[in-house]
Scaffold this motif. Structure first.
Motif, PDB file in Angstrom:
ATOM      1  N   TRP A 103       0.863  -1.186   0.000  1.00 43.16           N
ATOM      2  CA  TRP A 103       0.000   0.000   0.000  1.00 43.16           C
ATOM      3  C   TRP A 103       0.898   1.233   0.000  1.00 43.16           C
ATOM      4  N   GLU A 104       0.303   2.382  -0.286  1.00 42.57           N
ATOM      5  CA  GLU A 104       1.092   3.610  -0.412  1.00 42.57           C
ATOM      6  C   GLU A 104       0.614   4.672   0.573  1.00 42.57           C
ATOM      7  N   PRO A 105       1.533   5.387   1.208  1.00 45.08           N
ATOM      8  CA  PRO A 105       1.146   6.528   2.033  1.00 45.08           C
ATOM      9  C   PRO A 105       0.762   7.699   1.151  1.00 45.08           C
ATOM     10  N   GLU A 106       0.091   8.680   1.721  1.00 42.88           N
ATOM     11  CA  GLU A 106      -0.262   9.877   0.972  1.00 42.88           C
ATOM     12  C   GLU A 106       0.951  10.817   0.900  1.00 42.88           C
ATOM     13  N   PRO A 107       0.966  11.706  -0.099  1.00 41.65           N
ATOM     14  CA  PRO A 107       2.097  12.644  -0.220  1.00 41.65           C
ATOM     15  C   PRO A 107       2.368  13.436   1.060  1.00 41.65           C
ATOM     16  N   ARG A 108       1.316  13.774   1.815  1.00 39.44           N
ATOM     17  CA  ARG A 108       1.539  14.554   3.030  1.00 39.44           C
ATOM     18  C   ARG A 108       2.285  13.749   4.083  1.00 39.44           C
ATOM     19  N   HIS A 109       2.121  12.433   4.066  1.00 40.57           N
ATOM     20  CA  HIS A 109       2.857  11.607   5.023  1.00 40.57           C
ATOM     21  C   HIS A 109       4.338  11.550   4.647  1.00 40.57           C
ATOM     22  N   VAL A 110       4.602  11.539   3.342  1.00 36.88           N
ATOM     23  CA  VAL A 110       5.994  11.600   2.881  1.00 36.88           C
ATOM     24  C   VAL A 110       6.618  12.920   3.312  1.00 36.88           C
ATOM     25  N   ALA A 111       5.852  14.007   3.176  1.00 35.49           N
ATOM     26  CA  ALA A 111       6.352  15.327   3.556  1.00 35.49           C
ATOM     27  C   ALA A 111       6.633  15.391   5.051  1.00 35.49           C
ATOM     28  N   ILE A 112       5.739  14.850   5.864  1.00 38.15           N
ATOM     29  CA  ILE A 112       5.931  14.865   7.314  1.00 38.15           C
ATOM     30  C   ILE A 112       7.194  14.106   7.701  1.00 38.15           C
ATOM     31  N   ALA A 113       7.400  12.939   7.083  1.00 27.43           N
ATOM     32  CA  ALA A 113       8.581  12.131   7.394  1.00 27.43           C
ATOM     33  C   ALA A 113       9.862  12.872   7.018  1.00 27.43           C
ATOM     34  N   GLN A 114       9.876  13.515   5.862  1.00 29.55           N
ATOM     35  CA  GLN A 114      11.068  14.262   5.442  1.00 29.55           C
ATOM     36  C   GLN A 114      11.301  15.469   6.358  1.00 29.55           C
ATOM     37  N   GLN A 115      10.219  16.134   6.763  1.00 27.98           N
ATOM     38  CA  GLN A 115      10.364  17.261   7.679  1.00 27.98           C
ATOM     39  C   GLN A 115      10.896  16.805   9.033  1.00 27.98           C
ATOM     40  N   ARG A 116      10.431  15.655   9.475  1.00 28.69           N
ATOM     41  CA  ARG A 116      10.925  15.112  10.745  1.00 28.69           C
ATOM     42  C   ARG A 116      12.429  14.893  10.679  1.00 28.69           C
ATOM     43  N   LEU A 117      12.912  14.314   9.594  1.00 25.83           N
ATOM     44  CA  LEU A 117      14.335  14.053   9.451  1.00 25.83           C
ATOM     45  C   LEU A 117      15.123  15.354   9.312  1.00 25.83           C
ATOM     46  N   THR A 118      14.527  16.328   8.654  1.00 28.92           N
ATOM     47  CA  THR A 118      15.171  17.637   8.530  1.00 28.92           C
ATOM     48  C   THR A 118      15.424  18.249   9.906  1.00 28.92           C
ATOM     49  N   VAL A 119      14.402  18.208  10.748  1.00 23.67           N
ATOM     50  CA  VAL A 119      14.527  18.756  12.094  1.00 23.67           C
ATOM     51  C   VAL A 119      15.546  17.959  12.910  1.00 23.67           C
ATOM     52  N   GLN A 120      15.553  16.639  12.740  1.00 18.89           N
ATOM     53  CA  GLN A 120      16.537  15.819  13.447  1.00 18.89           C
ATOM     54  C   GLN A 120      17.959  16.178  13.031  1.00 18.89           C
ATOM     55  N   LEU A 121      18.175  16.371  11.740  1.00 17.59           N
ATOM     56  CA  LEU A 121      19.506  16.726  11.241  1.00 17.59           C
ATOM     57  C   LEU A 121      19.993  18.038  11.844  1.00 17.59           C
ATOM     58  N   VAL A 122      19.103  19.031  11.859  1.00 14.43           N
ATOM     59  CA  VAL A 122      19.477  20.347  12.363  1.00 14.43           C
ATOM     60  C   VAL A 122      19.755  20.294  13.864  1.00 14.43           C
ATOM     61  N   SER A 123      18.902  19.579  14.607  1.00 10.36           N
ATOM     62  CA  SER A 123      19.113  19.502  16.050  1.00 10.36           C
ATOM     63  C   SER A 123      20.370  18.698  16.378  1.00 10.36           C
ATOM     64  N   TRP A 124      20.662  17.670  15.551  1.00 15.99           N
ATOM     65  CA  TRP A 124      21.905  16.907  15.746  1.00 15.99           C
ATOM     66  C   TRP A 124      23.117  17.811  15.537  1.00 15.99           C
ATOM     67  N   LEU A 125      23.059  18.658  14.533  1.00 17.57           N
ATOM     68  CA  LEU A 125      24.167  19.559  14.224  1.00 17.57           C
ATOM     69  C   LEU A 125      24.426  20.527  15.377  1.00 17.57           C
ATOM     70  N   SER A 126      23.346  20.897  16.072  1.00 12.05           N
ATOM     71  CA  SER A 126      23.492  21.837  17.182  1.00 12.05           C
ATOM     72  C   SER A 126      23.955  21.154  18.464  1.00 12.05           C
ATOM     73  N   GLY A 127      23.986  19.817  18.432  1.00  9.48           N
ATOM     74  CA  GLY A 127      24.414  19.083  19.619  1.00  9.48           C
ATOM     75  C   GLY A 127      23.313  18.814  20.608  1.00  9.48           C
ATOM     76  N   GLU A 128      22.090  19.149  20.266  1.00 10.54           N
ATOM     77  CA  GLU A 128      20.945  18.932  21.159  1.00 10.54           C
ATOM     78  C   GLU A 128      19.826  18.239  20.375  1.00 10.54           C
ATOM     79  N   GLU A 129      20.108  17.027  19.932  1.00  9.85           N
ATOM     80  CA  GLU A 129      19.150  16.315  19.082  1.00  9.85           C
ATOM     81  C   GLU A 129      17.867  15.988  19.846  1.00  9.85           C
ATOM     82  N   HIS A 130      16.736  16.286  19.222  1.00 11.71           N
ATOM     83  CA  HIS A 130      15.455  15.936  19.802  1.00 11.71           C
ATOM     84  C   HIS A 130      14.488  15.555  18.688  1.00 11.71           C
ATOM     85  N   LEU A 131      13.499  14.747  19.086  1.00 16.88           N
ATOM     86  CA  LEU A 131      12.539  14.212  18.116  1.00 16.88           C
ATOM     87  C   LEU A 131      11.238  14.985  18.181  1.00 16.88           C
TER      88      LEU A 131
END
Length: 351
Positions: A103-131
């Protein structure tokens, strides 16, 4: 994944049965029995639809384990973990062959997942990673121009930490894209779970409304207890996958294992939530108010929840009493195959 079954699924990607017996069955399709979850073949005989168990079919046709049709029925039974029904000519669910979702997720679910990873990357770079999993918060942070600049830096830094070197940062970009695709299924399932949460909210509301009507209140209390067990199971699965994917560098270092874990959780959640489909549709029409429909809706959802979330020994006792009190046989026999006519079952339902 069962390697032998996966190999057979790759070699036979479509449900196909060779024995002439199956060609003679009108309107043949396969599903799980409603009460015990056993895979059955549904056929129409006269004006009645009956269910033939796979064990009965194999016994009647005297099919050895290595026969094509025996292996295909095994594949169909496994496939019904991922789809509600199959019929000859349908594709075999991809979960059995490649591990991908059928089955396939909707495009908005793909967007949410990518945004989640974007935020994780930025918080990791700052040394204070959070989900972060809230869609509105994710969108706000991920679309910030400063965030986008930091993401590019994060790709370079992770490439270095993985021993790839900055010149191979595109491999990190691809890893993130792959991880986002896998996590998009979790986000789609999280959306469905929010509907389950809404059902729980309505049940709690009805408990208050019917607090002085003993007959309704007893059912509502029982439903509420079972809903608590269901919600705990779902939340635990989401918490586990969030925790396992919450440290981006660790995930990148073990991308294959991470994807395997996400897929395993995806399939478990999908299997459980698929069973809720009809319940969620029905409860969209249930208002938190006094009415004729509400007590019946509570009784119906109890019948759904009990075989899945009631403790096994309690459910076995209940179903034995129900069969005994009905005065009816649990199953009938047709051509040596077990036929589930009265939709009764014993034992706790296995997910």
């Amino acid at each position: 994944m069962d390697r032998r079954r996966a190999k057979f699924a790759k070699e036979h990607p479509v449900v196909e049965l060779h024995n002439p017996f199956f060609a003679q069955l009108p309107d043949l399709y396969f599903r799980k029995a409603e009460r015990d979850g056993e895979a059955v073949a549904m056929v129409t005989l006269g004006r009645q639809e009956v269910a033939l168990t796979f064990k009965g079919i194999l016994r009647e046709l005297n099919l050895p384990d290595d026969d094509h049709d025996a292996r295909m029925l095994d594949l169909v039974a496994a496939g019904l973990e991922y789809v509600k029904a199959l019929k000859p000519g349908d594709p075999v669910p991809k979960e059995l062959s490649t591990g991908e979702a059928s089955w396939e997720p909707e495009p908005r679910h793909v967007a949410i997942a990518q945004q989640r990873l974007t935020v994780q990357l930025v918080s990791w770079l700052s040394g204070e990673e959070h989900l972060v999993t809230d869609p509105d918060e994710l969108a706000q942070v991920a679309e910030d121009p400063q965030t986008k600049k930091k993401v590019n830096r994060a790709f370079d830094e992770i490439a270095e930490r993985l021993g790839l070197g900055r010149e191979r940062r595109e491999e990190v970009v691809e890893y993130i894209a792959q991880l986002g695709r896998e996590l998009s299924y979790i986000e789609a399932l999280r959306d469905i779970f929010h509907e389950v949460e809404e059902v729980e909210r309505k049940i709690q509301g009805l408990r208050k409304i019917y607090g002085h009507e003993r007959s309704v209140m007893e059912t509502a209390d029982s439903v509420a207890r079972l809903m608590t067990a269901a919600m705990q199971q779902f939340r635990q699965s989401f918490d586990e996958v969030d925790a396992q994917t919450g440290e981006i560098l660790a995930v990148m270092k073990n991308i294959a294992a991470s994807v395997a874990f996400i897929r395993e959780t995806r399939d478990e959640l999908h299997r459980k939530l698929m069973a809720w489909e009809d319940v969620l549709v029905a409860w969209r029409e249930v208002a938190v108010e006094r009415g004729q429909r509400q007590p019946q809706a509570l009784r119906e959802i109890y019948q759904f929840l009990a075989p899945r979330y009631l403790q096994a020994d309690q459910w076995v006792l209940m179903t034995k009493l129900q069969v005994r009190d009905s005065g009816k046989p649990r199953e009938h026999s047709l051509m040596g195959a077990s036929v589930d006519r009265i939709k009764a079952g014993g034992g706790k339902m296995e997910w």
